[in-house]
Motif scaffolding. Sequence first.
Motif, PDB file in Angstrom:
ATOM      1  N   SER A  31     -25.954  24.339  -8.187  1.00 16.09           N
ATOM      2  CA  SER A  31     -24.859  24.189  -7.239  1.00 16.09           C
ATOM      3  C   SER A  31     -24.118  25.505  -7.089  1.00 16.09           C
ATOM      4  CB  SER A  31     -23.907  23.105  -7.732  1.00 16.09           C
ATOM      5  OG  SER A  31     -22.703  23.174  -7.002  1.00 16.09           O
ATOM      6  N   LYS A 231     -18.064  11.892  -5.372  1.00 14.70           N
ATOM      7  CA  LYS A 231     -19.486  12.112  -5.661  1.00 14.70           C
ATOM      8  C   LYS A 231     -20.344  12.237  -4.415  1.00 14.70           C
ATOM      9  CE  LYS A 231     -19.431  10.088 -10.227  1.00 14.70           C
ATOM     10  NZ  LYS A 231     -19.183   8.786 -10.831  1.00 14.70           N
ATOM     11  N   GLY A 234     -22.587  15.265  -3.501  1.00 13.70           N
ATOM     12  CA  GLY A 234     -22.251  16.230  -4.545  1.00 13.70           C
ATOM     13  C   GLY A 234     -20.764  16.512  -4.651  1.00 13.70           C
ATOM     14  N   GLU A 256     -25.612  10.835  -3.777  1.00 14.68           N
ATOM     15  CA  GLU A 256     -24.818  11.756  -4.601  1.00 14.68           C
ATOM     16  C   GLU A 256     -25.439  13.141  -4.687  1.00 14.68           C
ATOM     17  OE1 GLU A 256     -23.806  10.039  -8.375  1.00 14.68           O
ATOM     18  OE2 GLU A 256     -22.886   8.278  -7.448  1.00 14.68           O
ATOM     19  N   THR A 257     -26.688  13.260  -4.235  1.00 10.55           N
ATOM     20  CA  THR A 257     -27.338  14.567  -4.272  1.00 10.55           C
ATOM     21  C   THR A 257     -26.734  15.464  -3.191  1.00 10.55           C
ATOM     22  OG1 THR A 257     -29.295  13.193  -4.490  1.00 10.55           O
ATOM     23  CG2 THR A 257     -29.635  15.591  -4.435  1.00 10.55           C
ATOM     24  N   PRO A 258     -26.382  16.701  -3.530  1.00 12.38           N
ATOM     25  CA  PRO A 258     -25.928  17.621  -2.481  1.00 12.38           C
ATOM     26  C   PRO A 258     -27.012  17.786  -1.415  1.00 12.38           C
ATOM     27  CG  PRO A 258     -25.514  18.532  -4.666  1.00 12.38           C
ATOM     28  CD  PRO A 258     -26.333  17.302  -4.864  1.00 12.38           C
ATOM     29  N   LYS A 261     -29.922  20.492  -1.570  1.00 10.37           N
ATOM     30  CA  LYS A 261     -30.741  20.652  -2.775  1.00 10.37           C
ATOM     31  C   LYS A 261     -32.249  20.642  -2.501  1.00 10.37           C
ATOM     32  CE  LYS A 261     -31.468  18.941  -7.428  1.00 10.37           C
ATOM     33  NZ  LYS A 261     -31.132  17.955  -8.446  1.00 10.37           N
TER      34      LYS A 261
END
Lengths: 304, 406
Positions: A31, A231, A234, A256-258, A261
Motif C-alpha cells: 500500500s 475498510k 482498503g 476490502e482489497t484496494p 492491487k
Amino acid sequence: MQLTRRNFFKFMGVTGASAAAAPSSAQAWQSKAPPDPYGCLVDLTRCIGCRKCEEGCATVNKLPAPVKATCDCTVFEKKRRPDVNAFTTVNRYFSGKLDVLDKPSPTYVKVQCMHCQDPACVSACISGAITKKENGTVHYNVDRCIGCRYCMVACPFEIPAYEYHDPITPEVRKCTFCFDRISKEGGLPGCATICPVEAITFGKRETLLKLAKQRIKSDPNKYVDHIYGEKEVGGTSWLYVSSVPFSKLSFPELPETPSPKLAETIQHSLFSYLWSPILLFGFLGGMMYKFDKKDENTQDKGGA
Amino acid sequence: MDHKASPLNRKFWTPGVYVMLVFMIAGFLAILARFTGGIGYVSNLSAARPWGLWVGVDVATGVALAAGGFTTAALAHIFGRHSYEPVIRPALLTAMLGYTFVVLGLLVDIGRSWAIWKPVFFWNTNSVLFEVAMCVMVYLHVLYFEFIPIVVEQFKDKVRLPGILELLNGPIEMFLKVADVVASKMMWILIILGVVLSCMHQSSLGSLMLIAPTKIHPLWYTPIMPLLFLVSAFAVGYPMVVFETTLVTSSFKLDSEMSILTPLTRITIFLLGLYMLLKFGDMFVRGTYVYLLDGTYQTNSFIVEVLFGILVPWLMLVSTKIRQTRIGVFTAATMIVFGVALNRINVFIVGYTSPITEGGYFPSIVEIFVTLGLIATLMFIYRFVVTFLPVLQAAPEPITSEEVSS
C-alpha cells in the motif's frame, strides 16, 4: 534476416542478465497510503439536510451557487450526483424508519470524493495528474491531464466529473478536500466549517476512527455497527456512521482489497525492469537465429 | 511462389471508393462537431459512462484486429515459415493503418487531444494505460520503419519530380538509399521488437479493466483477463489475414491464395482451441456459469460471443471438408474476427455498468459516424497504397482475356 552471430550473442548476454534480475524485482504489492492523513467523519444521524455544506463548498471553491439553495423540499425529489459545478451534494432517503409521531423519517446523505487511501484514480492516471498527498487529499493537477477519463472508469464511487461540453480544454472536476485550506495550520474544509449541527468532523483519520467507534459503542441502538470507509477499498479518508444500513443509502458495497492491487501486482511482476519483454526478445532472437541457420544449411546443400 | 509483390495499377475511382468517400465526409463533419461543441455535445458519454464506442471499438477492437501484423511477422520471419511471406505485406499494411487509426480515434476521444504527448514526459508506471500508450506509440513507429523497404522498392532509382522540384530528385534519391541500407540492417531488431511490443500491449489492454472490479460483469472480470486478451490476439491474427486476403483477392479478382490460407487455419485451430480452453476453464473455475441462463442482455452477449465467435468457427475449422473450401474458411475466419471484436466490445461497453448510476448506454449517431468515417478512411488509404505500392503478391486470376482486350 540480418542477424549476425555477434549481435545475437550480445542480445543473449543482456537477456541472461535481466532474467537473473527478474525474481528479485517481483515484490509483493504494498500500500502507498500516507501514514497519518486527515479525514472527515460524517455522522448521518446528525445531518438535517440544510445543504449549508453545498453552499460553503461553492463559496470556497468559487463554484456557482447550489441549485435551489433556499428551498428544502423539491430539490430532494431527484437524487443528485456531484458534478463539474457542485463538488458535493446532499440527497434524502426514506428507508422505512419512523419518527416519534410514526411518520417516515428521512436520512440525509452528503456525497463527495471519499479521498481513498489507495485511490484507483491515482493508480490509473496515465500521466500522474492525480496524486495522493501526505495530508490525505486526492489531488488533481490539470497541467498533466490529457483527458483520457481512465480515472472515471477506475473510481468505485463514480466521483470524478468531466467538462464534457468544453471541446478543447476540459478538466476533471471533483472535491478538492479544500487542499489549500487544510494545508494551513488549523484550516478546515469549507463544508466542515459551515455545518451548523457538527455532522462533519474534520481531523486525523486515526482520531476520527476512534471517535466513530466510541459513538457506535455509546449508543448501539442508534447506530449500525459499520464505519463506512474504514475498510472499503482498503480505507478512505472520509468516513460515515449511520442509523440506517448503508446499502439503503446508495453507498456501493465494495471489497476490502484496494482497487489498484490486482492490476499493479500483475503489471509490476510482468514488467519491472522490463524483464519479461527482454527475455522474450532474447528468445525470439534465438529462434530467428536458429531458423536462419537452418535455411542457410538447406541452401548450401541445395547448392552443392 | 516466385510471383513478386507489385502495385495493382488498377483504376482507383470505383463506385465502392465513392461510397467510402461519403462515409469519410460524414465522419469528418462528425469530428468537426466534436471539436466545436465538445464530447458532451456529440456523444452519449457521462460521468457514469466515461468510455464508449470510441474506446471500445476504435481503440480496443482496432488493436485486436491489427494482430495479423505481428502474428504473420513472427511466423514467417522468426519461425522461418517463408511460404507465408506473400501475406506479410498486406498484414503489415493493415497493422500500420490500424494502429494509425487507433491513435486518430484516441485523439477524438481524449478531451485534451493537444496534450497527448504528456505521458512521454510525465510517467506513471503504476498505470496500465501508461504502459499500453508507450507500447502503442513505439510500435506504431516500428510499423512505419518496417514499411520503408516497400516504399524504397517502388521509388528507388525512379525519382522523377517535374519542374522546379527536379532539384529535389538527388536528395530524395540519397535519402531513399540511406533509408534502405539502415532499414535492412535494422530489420531483424524491428521485427522482434514489433512482436515483443505487441505481446506487451495486447495483454495489457486486458489489464485495463482490472482496476474496476465492481463495474465489469463477472462473466468477463477475471484476473486472467490479460492472458485471455493476449491469446485471443494470437488467435485472431491469422483469421484476420484470411478475412482480409479473401476480401481483397475477390474484389481485385486475384488468385485466392488458398495454398497459404488453408495451412494458416490449421494453426488457428490450435490457437483458438487454446483460447476456448482458457475461456471455458475460467468460467468453470470461477463458477460464473451460474449467470448463463439469467437472460440479461449482458449474458446474451456473452453467449453469442462464445458460441458464434469461438465454438462454432472452431468446429468448422476442425472439419477437413469445410477447411478446404474457400467459403468455409472465409466464413469461419469472419466469425472468429467477429467473436474477438465482440469480446472487446463486451469488456469495454456491454459488460460495464456503474453500480451507482445504473442505466444503459448506446452510442449517439455522431459517435457512430466518427467510427465509420475512420474505418472508411482506413480502407480508402489501404486501397490507395495497394494500387500504387508493391504490397499484394497474388497473381491475377488466369481468365482475363476480356480485361486484356479492354
